[in-house]
Design an enzyme around this catalytic site. Structure first.
Site, PDB file in Angstrom:
ATOM      1  N   CYS A 167       0.807  -1.222   0.000  1.00  0.00           N
ATOM      2  CA  CYS A 167       0.000   0.000   0.000  1.00  0.00           C
ATOM      3  C   CYS A 167       0.837   1.269   0.000  1.00  0.00           C
ATOM      4  CB  CYS A 167      -0.961  -0.044   1.167  1.00  0.00           C
ATOM      5  SG  CYS A 167      -1.938  -1.553   1.124  1.00  0.00           S
ATOM      6  N   HIS A 307      -2.437   8.031   6.041  1.00  0.00           N
ATOM      7  CA  HIS A 307      -2.688   6.706   5.466  1.00  0.00           C
ATOM      8  C   HIS A 307      -4.110   6.300   5.855  1.00  0.00           C
ATOM      9  CE1 HIS A 307      -1.668   2.994   3.579  1.00  0.00           C
ATOM     10  NE2 HIS A 307      -1.880   2.281   4.664  1.00  0.00           N
ATOM     11  N   GLU A 317      -1.298   5.515  13.794  1.00  0.00           N
ATOM     12  CA  GLU A 317      -0.833   6.644  12.978  1.00  0.00           C
ATOM     13  C   GLU A 317      -1.049   7.954  13.734  1.00  0.00           C
ATOM     14  OE1 GLU A 317      -2.610   7.049   9.077  1.00  0.00           O
ATOM     15  OE2 GLU A 317      -1.121   8.541   8.441  1.00  0.00           O
ATOM     16  N   LYS A 339      -9.281   8.337   2.091  1.00  0.00           N
ATOM     17  CA  LYS A 339      -9.773   6.963   1.897  1.00  0.00           C
ATOM     18  C   LYS A 339     -11.214   6.831   2.387  1.00  0.00           C
ATOM     19  CE  LYS A 339      -5.348   4.479   2.073  1.00  0.00           C
ATOM     20  NZ  LYS A 339      -4.371   5.521   2.449  1.00  0.00           N
ATOM     21  N   HIS A 344      -9.587   2.402  -0.169  1.00  0.00           N
ATOM     22  CA  HIS A 344      -8.146   2.157  -0.126  1.00  0.00           C
ATOM     23  C   HIS A 344      -7.706   1.577  -1.477  1.00  0.00           C
ATOM     24  CE1 HIS A 344      -4.201   1.301   0.962  1.00  0.00           C
ATOM     25  NE2 HIS A 344      -4.353   0.554   2.036  1.00  0.00           N
ATOM     26  N   PHE A 403       1.896  -3.478   3.999  1.00  0.00           N
ATOM     27  CA  PHE A 403       2.224  -4.814   4.515  1.00  0.00           C
ATOM     28  C   PHE A 403       3.714  -5.061   4.296  1.00  0.00           C
ATOM     29  CE2 PHE A 403      -2.089  -7.314   4.225  1.00  0.00           C
ATOM     30  CZ  PHE A 403      -2.646  -6.437   5.136  1.00  0.00           C
TER      31      PHE A 403
END
Lengths: 415, 79
Positions: A167, A307, A317, A339, A344, A403
């Site tokens: 991502c 994010h 975050e 998002k 996403h 990830f």
């Protein structure tokens, strides 16, 4: 020796909110959700039946149907966005571009051609290997053909490959493209990310990891970053790319400069395959490195495109932002997760969100975090809740985490 | 039968190579005139195999360079 400055001179976006940057931006300003029921495949028995699908995309607007068969959807989006980005940079006419050997492409994807892989596997089973597999199968699915096809359509003969970092792919691609120009290896780069994973395996895989929202009865409300009752991310798809140029060469050709890319950092958590490090230690280091790269103080940043995936990680975050920005995070720093509206976009997320940051700086308007009515008590920053607003911001930062514990932060300055 | 086979083959060529029927006749070369590359020819051969229920061995594909070659090859195989 002073470092070569980097200009953003064009953007290309296809998202669940629209087929161009302008359409997408309008959706963001309206606080509109692009999420709906999945129409691509039969979702019977799937835990999640909603996603942010790109609607009414017609690739033949950009290239003939002969090429459509040769590309998975993620490559089609990338090629389409490259046409948009060059047009927005005033470079549609080949003669107006720099030497093609000085023009490169870094466009990546997180997963690549999963839709085509699934369909081809079905036809392999049904028809056997000789008739069941297209000769275009491999070039249709491999990640770097997004960059490769873009180079073919526009004759761009400089550095050409794809970074893949889940991502954070799009953000890493933009940052590395800037580095390539800084090093003097190119004068112009098309950079960003693309993704099309709304397929049984794509949705099934993230479902199995318990990563997706299952708020199937309320698609528009499903992506709710920083909310107390968030329950996972909502998959989107699409592409976001930008044209980056050396400031000097962009100025020399009289380019319309949208923003300046002033800072970039990439690092790793080295903590867990999917979970962020406690308190976002890796993300904190990444943001600090990006600010240092930009040569600015945390207090100079006015906006962060988080994010913010609508998962447990939103809390992490938030802690990371507080760790880096201190008192400025409590007052004067706006943070939003777009998002909440476009979902996403995985490997494309960093690309589209970088483009959104540039537009926010250019227009002095901040996109909101929608569906934010009852925040998580641990998420207590100014998230531009629910409504876009005017803001005089000089620096914007965009976070992308992936990830594998991989992180990217980009810092843009108003032009 | 040949004329019918020809029109069916031209239809497949138009679909596979994204060309207009008016641009296709038996003299045309797949690569030189109709924009095919080696991968497109493989795909075209697969489409012809499926349509006419024949198997075209790889070493015979090399001989199919023009529309005319394909028409006579398929006609012969069907005969």
């Amino acid at each position: 020796m002073t470092r070569r400055r980097i200009a953003v001179t064009g953007t290309g976006v296809i998202s669940p909110l629209g087929l161009t940057m302008n359409e997408t931006w309008s959706g963001l300003m309206e606080g509109r959700s692009g999420i709906g029921p999945i129409t691509r495949f039969d979702t019977t028995d799937f835990g999640t039946t909603i996603a942010g699908e790109v609607r009414d995309f017609d690739p033949t607007v950009y290239f003939s149907k002969k090429y459509v068969r040769q590309m998975d959807l993620f490559i089609q989006y990338a090629v389409a966005c490259s046409f948009q980005a060059l047009e927005s940079a005033g470079l549609s006419d080949e003669a107006s571009r720099p030497d093609p050997e000085r023009c490169g492409v870094f466009v990546g994807a997180g997963l690549g051609g999963i839709i085509t892989i699934e369909k081809t596997h079905d036809s392999l089973r049904a028809k056997g290997p000789r008739r069941g597999v297209s000769p275009y199968f491999v070039p249709a699915i491999i990640v770097n053909l997004a960059a490769g096809q873009i180079s073919l359509f526009h004759g761009l003969k400089g550095p050409n490959f794809s970074h893949t970092s889940a991502c954070s792919t799009g953000a890493h691609s933009v940052g590395e493209a800037a580095r390539t120009i800084e090093r003097g290896d190119a004068d112009l780069m098309i950079a960003g990310g693309t993704e099309a994973t709304i397929s049984p395996l794509g949705v099934g895989g993230f479902n199995a990891a318990r990563a997706l929202s299952t708020r199937n009865d309320d698609p528009a409300g499903a992506s709710r970053p920083f909310s107390k009752d968030r329950d996972g991310f909502v998959m989107g798809e699409g592409c976001g790319v930008m044209v980056l140029e050396g400031w000097d060469t962009a100025k020399a050709r009289g380019a319309n400069i949208i923003a300046e890319l002033v800072g970039y950092a990439a690092n790793a958590d080295a903590h867990h395959i999917t979970a962020p490090s406690p308190n976002g230690e890796g993300a904190q280091r990444c943001m600090k490195l990006a600010l240092k790269d930009a040569g600015i103080e945390p207090s100079q940043v006015g906006y962060i495109n988080a994010h913010g995936t609508s998962t447990l990680a939103d809390t992490i975050e938030t802690r990371a932002i507080k760790g880096v920005f201190g008192a400025h995070a409590e007052s004067g720093l706006a943070v939003s997760s777009t998002k909440s509206m476009h979902g996403h976009l995985l490997g494309a997320a960093g690309g589209i969100e970088a483009a959104i940051c540039c537009e926010a700086l250019r227009l002095g308007r901040l996109p909101p975090t929608i569906n934010l009515h009852d925040p998580d008590p641990e998420c207590d920053l100014d998230y531009v809740a629910n409504t876009a607003r005017d803001a005089d911001v000089e620096y914007a930062l965009s976070n992308s985490f992936g990830f594998g514990g991989t992180n990217a932060s980009l810092v843009f300055r108003r032009a | 039968m040949s004329a019918e086979v020809e029109s069916q083959i031209i239809e497949i060529i138009c679909e596979q190579l994204d060309v207009e029927a008016s641009d296709v006749d038996t003299s045309k070369s797949f690569m030189d005139d109709l924009g095919a590359d080696s991968l497109a020819i493989v795909e075209l051969v697969l489409a012809l195999e499926e349509k006419f229920d024949v198997k075209i061995p790889d070493d015979e594909v090399d001989g199919l360079q023009t529309v005319g070659h394909a028409v006579s090859y398929i006609t012969q195989r069907l005969g």
